[in-house]
Design a protein around this motif. Structure first.
Motif, PDB file in Angstrom:
ATOM      1  N   GLY A 137      48.894  67.448  21.417  1.00 43.79           N
ATOM      2  CA  GLY A 137      49.737  68.479  21.986  1.00 43.79           C
ATOM      3  C   GLY A 137      48.959  69.599  22.639  1.00 43.79           C
ATOM      4  N   LEU A 138      49.683  70.667  22.953  1.00 45.45           N
ATOM      5  CA  LEU A 138      49.118  71.770  23.717  1.00 45.45           C
ATOM      6  C   LEU A 138      48.279  72.703  22.844  1.00 45.45           C
ATOM      7  CD1 LEU A 138      52.309  71.333  25.055  1.00 45.45           C
ATOM      8  CD2 LEU A 138      51.063  72.628  26.765  1.00 45.45           C
ATOM      9  N   LEU A 139      47.269  73.292  23.470  1.00 43.35           N
ATOM     10  CA  LEU A 139      46.317  74.130  22.746  1.00 43.35           C
ATOM     11  C   LEU A 139      46.964  75.306  22.006  1.00 43.35           C
ATOM     12  CD1 LEU A 139      43.096  74.362  24.944  1.00 43.35           C
ATOM     13  CD2 LEU A 139      43.272  73.636  22.559  1.00 43.35           C
ATOM     14  N   PRO A 140      47.897  76.067  22.604  1.00 42.27           N
ATOM     15  CA  PRO A 140      48.456  77.201  21.861  1.00 42.27           C
ATOM     16  C   PRO A 140      49.095  76.805  20.531  1.00 42.27           C
ATOM     17  CG  PRO A 140      48.963  77.435  24.174  1.00 42.27           C
ATOM     18  CD  PRO A 140      48.369  76.068  24.009  1.00 42.27           C
ATOM     19  N   ARG A 185      49.964  84.901  29.142  1.00 42.05           N
ATOM     20  CA  ARG A 185      48.554  84.920  29.551  1.00 42.05           C
ATOM     21  C   ARG A 185      48.432  85.161  31.053  1.00 42.05           C
ATOM     22  NH1 ARG A 185      45.884  79.671  28.557  1.00 42.05           N
ATOM     23  NH2 ARG A 185      43.960  80.840  28.941  1.00 42.05           N
ATOM     24  N   MET A 186      49.304  84.508  31.831  1.00 42.10           N
ATOM     25  CA  MET A 186      49.237  84.660  33.279  1.00 42.10           C
ATOM     26  C   MET A 186      49.665  86.063  33.717  1.00 42.10           C
ATOM     27  SD  MET A 186      47.914  81.904  34.147  1.00 42.10           S
ATOM     28  CE  MET A 186      47.888  82.411  35.875  1.00 42.10           C
ATOM     29  N   SER A 245      37.712  75.336  26.297  1.00 43.91           N
ATOM     30  CA  SER A 245      39.104  75.704  26.549  1.00 43.91           C
ATOM     31  C   SER A 245      39.747  76.273  25.293  1.00 43.91           C
ATOM     32  CB  SER A 245      39.902  74.486  27.039  1.00 43.91           C
ATOM     33  OG  SER A 245      39.405  74.002  28.257  1.00 43.91           O
ATOM     34  N   PHE A 246      39.453  75.659  24.155  1.00 44.04           N
ATOM     35  CA  PHE A 246      39.971  76.128  22.866  1.00 44.04           C
ATOM     36  C   PHE A 246      39.546  77.573  22.618  1.00 44.04           C
ATOM     37  CE2 PHE A 246      39.806  76.794  18.320  1.00 44.04           C
ATOM     38  CZ  PHE A 246      40.898  76.116  17.805  1.00 44.04           C
ATOM     39  N   VAL A 247      38.281  77.868  22.874  1.00 41.88           N
ATOM     40  CA  VAL A 247      37.764  79.227  22.668  1.00 41.88           C
ATOM     41  C   VAL A 247      38.473  80.214  23.591  1.00 41.88           C
ATOM     42  CG1 VAL A 247      35.741  80.725  22.906  1.00 41.88           C
ATOM     43  CG2 VAL A 247      35.520  78.482  21.813  1.00 41.88           C
ATOM     44  N   ASP A 248      38.621  79.860  24.864  1.00 40.58           N
ATOM     45  CA  ASP A 248      39.257  80.758  25.836  1.00 40.58           C
ATOM     46  C   ASP A 248      40.705  81.057  25.465  1.00 40.58           C
ATOM     47  OD1 ASP A 248      36.913  80.793  27.284  1.00 40.58           O
ATOM     48  OD2 ASP A 248      37.581  79.300  28.754  1.00 40.58           O
ATOM     49  N   VAL A 249      41.464  80.020  25.112  1.00 41.97           N
ATOM     50  CA  VAL A 249      42.868  80.222  24.763  1.00 41.97           C
ATOM     51  C   VAL A 249      42.982  80.996  23.451  1.00 41.97           C
ATOM     52  CG1 VAL A 249      45.051  79.081  24.208  1.00 41.97           C
ATOM     53  CG2 VAL A 249      43.589  78.162  26.018  1.00 41.97           C
ATOM     54  N   THR A 250      42.120  80.682  22.486  1.00 45.09           N
ATOM     55  CA  THR A 250      42.140  81.417  21.216  1.00 45.09           C
ATOM     56  C   THR A 250      41.907  82.902  21.445  1.00 45.09           C
ATOM     57  OG1 THR A 250      41.334  79.498  19.973  1.00 45.09           O
ATOM     58  CG2 THR A 250      41.048  81.651  18.947  1.00 45.09           C
ATOM     59  N   GLN A 251      40.949  83.232  22.293  1.00 48.23           N
ATOM     60  CA  GLN A 251      40.665  84.643  22.556  1.00 48.23           C
ATOM     61  C   GLN A 251      41.860  85.333  23.197  1.00 48.23           C
ATOM     62  OE1 GLN A 251      37.779  86.337  21.525  1.00 48.23           O
ATOM     63  NE2 GLN A 251      39.258  87.974  21.953  1.00 48.23           N
ATOM     64  N   ASP A 252      42.535  84.645  24.112  1.00 45.58           N
ATOM     65  CA  ASP A 252      43.724  85.236  24.727  1.00 45.58           C
ATOM     66  C   ASP A 252      44.833  85.456  23.695  1.00 45.58           C
ATOM     67  OD1 ASP A 252      42.571  85.361  27.190  1.00 45.58           O
ATOM     68  OD2 ASP A 252      43.697  83.698  28.073  1.00 45.58           O
ATOM     69  N   LEU A 253      44.986  84.527  22.760  1.00 42.55           N
ATOM     70  CA  LEU A 253      46.017  84.692  21.725  1.00 42.55           C
ATOM     71  C   LEU A 253      45.684  85.861  20.812  1.00 42.55           C
ATOM     72  CD1 LEU A 253      46.963  81.039  20.671  1.00 42.55           C
ATOM     73  CD2 LEU A 253      47.884  82.482  22.474  1.00 42.55           C
ATOM     74  N   ALA A 313      36.698  83.632  17.956  1.00 40.53           N
ATOM     75  CA  ALA A 313      37.238  82.408  18.545  1.00 40.53           C
ATOM     76  C   ALA A 313      36.196  81.298  18.514  1.00 40.53           C
ATOM     77  CB  ALA A 313      37.685  82.682  19.982  1.00 40.53           C
ATOM     78  N   GLU A 314      34.947  81.643  18.766  1.00 41.52           N
ATOM     79  CA  GLU A 314      33.868  80.658  18.730  1.00 41.52           C
ATOM     80  C   GLU A 314      33.690  80.075  17.336  1.00 41.52           C
ATOM     81  OE1 GLU A 314      33.275  83.274  22.215  1.00 41.52           O
ATOM     82  OE2 GLU A 314      33.652  83.636  20.084  1.00 41.52           O
ATOM     83  N   GLU A 315      33.778  80.924  16.320  1.00 42.89           N
ATOM     84  CA  GLU A 315      33.617  80.455  14.947  1.00 42.89           C
ATOM     85  C   GLU A 315      34.759  79.532  14.540  1.00 42.89           C
ATOM     86  OE1 GLU A 315      31.171  84.161  12.872  1.00 42.89           O
ATOM     87  OE2 GLU A 315      33.355  84.311  13.154  1.00 42.89           O
ATOM     88  N   LEU A 316      35.979  79.844  14.991  1.00 42.64           N
ATOM     89  CA  LEU A 316      37.108  78.979  14.681  1.00 42.64           C
ATOM     90  C   LEU A 316      36.900  77.607  15.315  1.00 42.64           C
ATOM     91  CD1 LEU A 316      39.923  78.769  13.355  1.00 42.64           C
ATOM     92  CD2 LEU A 316      40.908  79.385  15.580  1.00 42.64           C
ATOM     93  N   ALA A 317      36.432  77.586  16.559  1.00 43.39           N
ATOM     94  CA  ALA A 317      36.178  76.317  17.233  1.00 43.39           C
ATOM     95  C   ALA A 317      35.119  75.509  16.499  1.00 43.39           C
ATOM     96  CB  ALA A 317      35.756  76.564  18.684  1.00 43.39           C
ATOM     97  N   GLU A 318      34.067  76.176  16.039  1.00 43.14           N
ATOM     98  CA  GLU A 318      33.014  75.482  15.298  1.00 43.14           C
ATOM     99  C   GLU A 318      33.551  74.870  14.010  1.00 43.14           C
ATOM    100  OE1 GLU A 318      29.907  74.721  15.991  1.00 43.14           O
ATOM    101  OE2 GLU A 318      30.056  75.640  17.974  1.00 43.14           O
ATOM    102  N   ASN A 319      34.534  75.508  13.421  1.00 43.01           N
ATOM    103  CA  ASN A 319      35.105  75.027  12.162  1.00 43.01           C
ATOM    104  C   ASN A 319      35.975  73.800  12.335  1.00 43.01           C
ATOM    105  OD1 ASN A 319      33.903  77.118  10.786  1.00 43.01           O
ATOM    106  ND2 ASN A 319      35.752  78.351  10.592  1.00 43.01           N
ATOM    107  N   VAL A 320      36.654  73.679  13.470  1.00 41.40           N
ATOM    108  CA  VAL A 320      37.671  72.620  13.608  1.00 41.40           C
ATOM    109  C   VAL A 320      37.276  71.486  14.552  1.00 41.40           C
ATOM    110  CG1 VAL A 320      39.529  74.220  13.030  1.00 41.40           C
ATOM    111  CG2 VAL A 320      38.969  73.807  15.432  1.00 41.40           C
TER     112      VAL A 320
END
Length: 340
Positions: free
Chosen positions: A100-103, A163-164, A305-313, A325-332
Motif C-alpha cells: 500500500g501507500l507510504l503514508p 503535503r502539496m 521516499s519513506f524518509v521524505d514522507v515521514t519527515q513531512d508527516l 525519520a532516518e532512524e525510523l527507516a533504519e528500524n523497519v
C-alpha cells in the motif's frame, strides 16, 4: 480516450465488493492447490507464505506474481486469501505481505505496528480532479476553494494534498476541505458541492474523463512526487526473521512481476481482470494507468521516499516520533532481496 459516464463508476463502486467476493473463491482454491504442488529443493525451507489481499489495480504485482507462475519459478509456496483486512490479518499471524501507500505504512508503524518494509513497487496513483468551470488549473488555484477528500484527513489522498499545499505555501486552513465517502466524490463534484477532489486511481482518472472535468495534479508526473515511491511492499517480521531465504525468493518473484507489468501494462491489466483480481474490464484504460506508475522494485530509493514522507508527516503534526525519520527507516527497512 472515450468519455466515461458517471453511472459506470457508481455501478463499479457499488458492485466492487460483490465482484471481489465472487471472484476470490476460485482464486483461493486455485492458489491453495498451487501451494500444495509447489516445491523446493530437498533441505530448503518449505514455509508456505500467507497472502491476504483485496482487489486493487495498483496491487497488480502481487497478482501477476501468482498468475504468471513467478512464485513457483522462484520456489515460493503460498496460500492466497481474498481479503480487505490485510493489516489485521498480518497482526494476527495470518498474512505475510502488506502492500500500500507510504503514508498509511508510516502512520501505522509510528503507532507501533510491527512489520518489515522490503522495497518500493511503483510511483504515483493519487490525482486531483477539478471542473472546467472552477477555473482551477493547478494546486496554486485551490486556495479558497471547496475540495473533497475521501475518508478523512488521515487518508493517503488527504495527506498528499496537505503535503502539496504546504509545498506551494498554501495553509491547509486556507482550503475548505470537505470529507466524503470516496464513491460520493464524483457526485459532489457534479452537483457543485466541491470544485475539486483528490482520490486514488483509477477513480480520480476515470472521473477526470467526464465532460467538463480535468486533472490538475498527477502524482506520477508532478515534479515533487514523480520520483517518490507511492506504494511499497511490507513483509511480516516472522517471514523475514524466521524464513529469510523464502522472503528473498518472494522479493525476486515480486520483482519479476513488476518488470512484467512495466513491459506489458495492458496485458497485465487484462490478466488481472480475467483472473478475477480487478472488476474493470477496460484493459486499455487500466493498462495506461499501470504504465504511468512505472513499476520497478527497488530498495534504496524506496527507503529515501519513506524518509521524505515521514519527515513531512512529522512537520504536518500528523505523527509524533521519539526518533528521526532516518532512524525510523533504519528500524523497519530490511534488504532481504539484495535489491538496488
Amino acid at each position: 480516450m472515450k468519455k466515461r459516464v458517471l453511472s459506470v463508476v457508481l455501478a463499479l463502486s457499488m458492485t466492487a465488493a460483490l465482484m471481489a467476493g465472487c471472484s476470490g473463491g476460485k482464486q483461493e482454491e486455485k492458489k491453495k492447490d498451487q501451494a500444495a504442488e509447489a516445491g523446493t529443493d530437498s533441505g530448503e525451507d518449505d514455509y508456505v507464505v500467507k497472502i491476504a489481499q483485496g482487489p486493487a489495480l495498483c496491487s497488480a504485482p502481487i497478482f501477476i506474481a501468482m498468475i504468471n507462475g513467478y512464485m513457483e519459478d522462484c520456489g515460493v509456496k503460498y496460500e492466497y486469501t481474498n481479503s480487505e483486512n490485510q493489516w489485521d490479518a498480518m497482526a494476527g499471524g495470518k498474512n505475510d505481505i502488506n502492500y500500500g501507500l507510504l503514508p498509511t505504512f508510516i502512520q501505522r508503524i509510528a503507532n507501533g505496528y510491527e512489520m518489515t518494509v522490503v522495497g518500493g513497487a511503483h510511483f504515483g496513483c493519487i490525482n486531483v480532479v477539478a471542473t472546467d468551470a472552477s477555473g482551477i488549473e493547478s494546486i496554486d488555484d485551490l486556495k479558497g476553494k471547496n475540495v473533497g477528500i475521501p475518508g478523512g484527513m488521515g487518508s493517503d489522498p488527504a495527506i498528499l494534498l496537505q503535503r502539496m499545499l504546504t509545498a506551494h505555501d498554501i495553509a491547509v486552513t486556507d482550503v475548505n476541505l470537505q470529507v466524503f465517502n470516496n464513491a460520493d466524490l464524483a457526485t459532489a463534484l457534479q452537483e457543485g458541492q466541491v470544485e475539486a477532489f483528490v482520490s486514488w486511481d483509477p477513480y480520480a482518472s476515470i472521473v477526470s474523463e467526464y465532460e467538463g472535468n480535468h486533472l490538475i495534479f498527477n502524482q506520477a508526473e508532478d515534479e515533487m512526487t514523480k520520483d517518490e515511491y507511492c506504494c511499497v511492499f511490507g513483509f511480516s517480521n516472522s517471514l523475514v526473521e524466521e524464513h529469510p531465504e523464502v522472503a528473498k525468493r518472494y522479493v525476486e518473484a515480486l520483482s519479476m512481476a513488476c518488470d512484467y507489468i512495466s513491459e506489458n501494462p495492458v496485458e497485465a491489466a487484462k490478466l488481472c481482470y480475467e483472473e478475477g483480481y480487478i472488476a474493470d474490464e477496460d484493459y486499455e484504460f487500466n493498462g495506461k494507468l499501470l504504465e504511468s506508475y512505472r513499476y520497478e522494485l527497488k530498495y534504496e530509493d524506496a527507503k529515501e521516499s519513506f524518509v521524505d514522507v515521514t519527515q513531512d508527516l512529522i512537520d504536518l503534526e500528523i505523527i509524533t516520533l521519539n526518533k528521526s525519520a532516518e532512524e525510523l527507516a533504519e528500524n523497519v527497512f530490511v534488504n532481504v532481496g539484495e535489491a538496488e
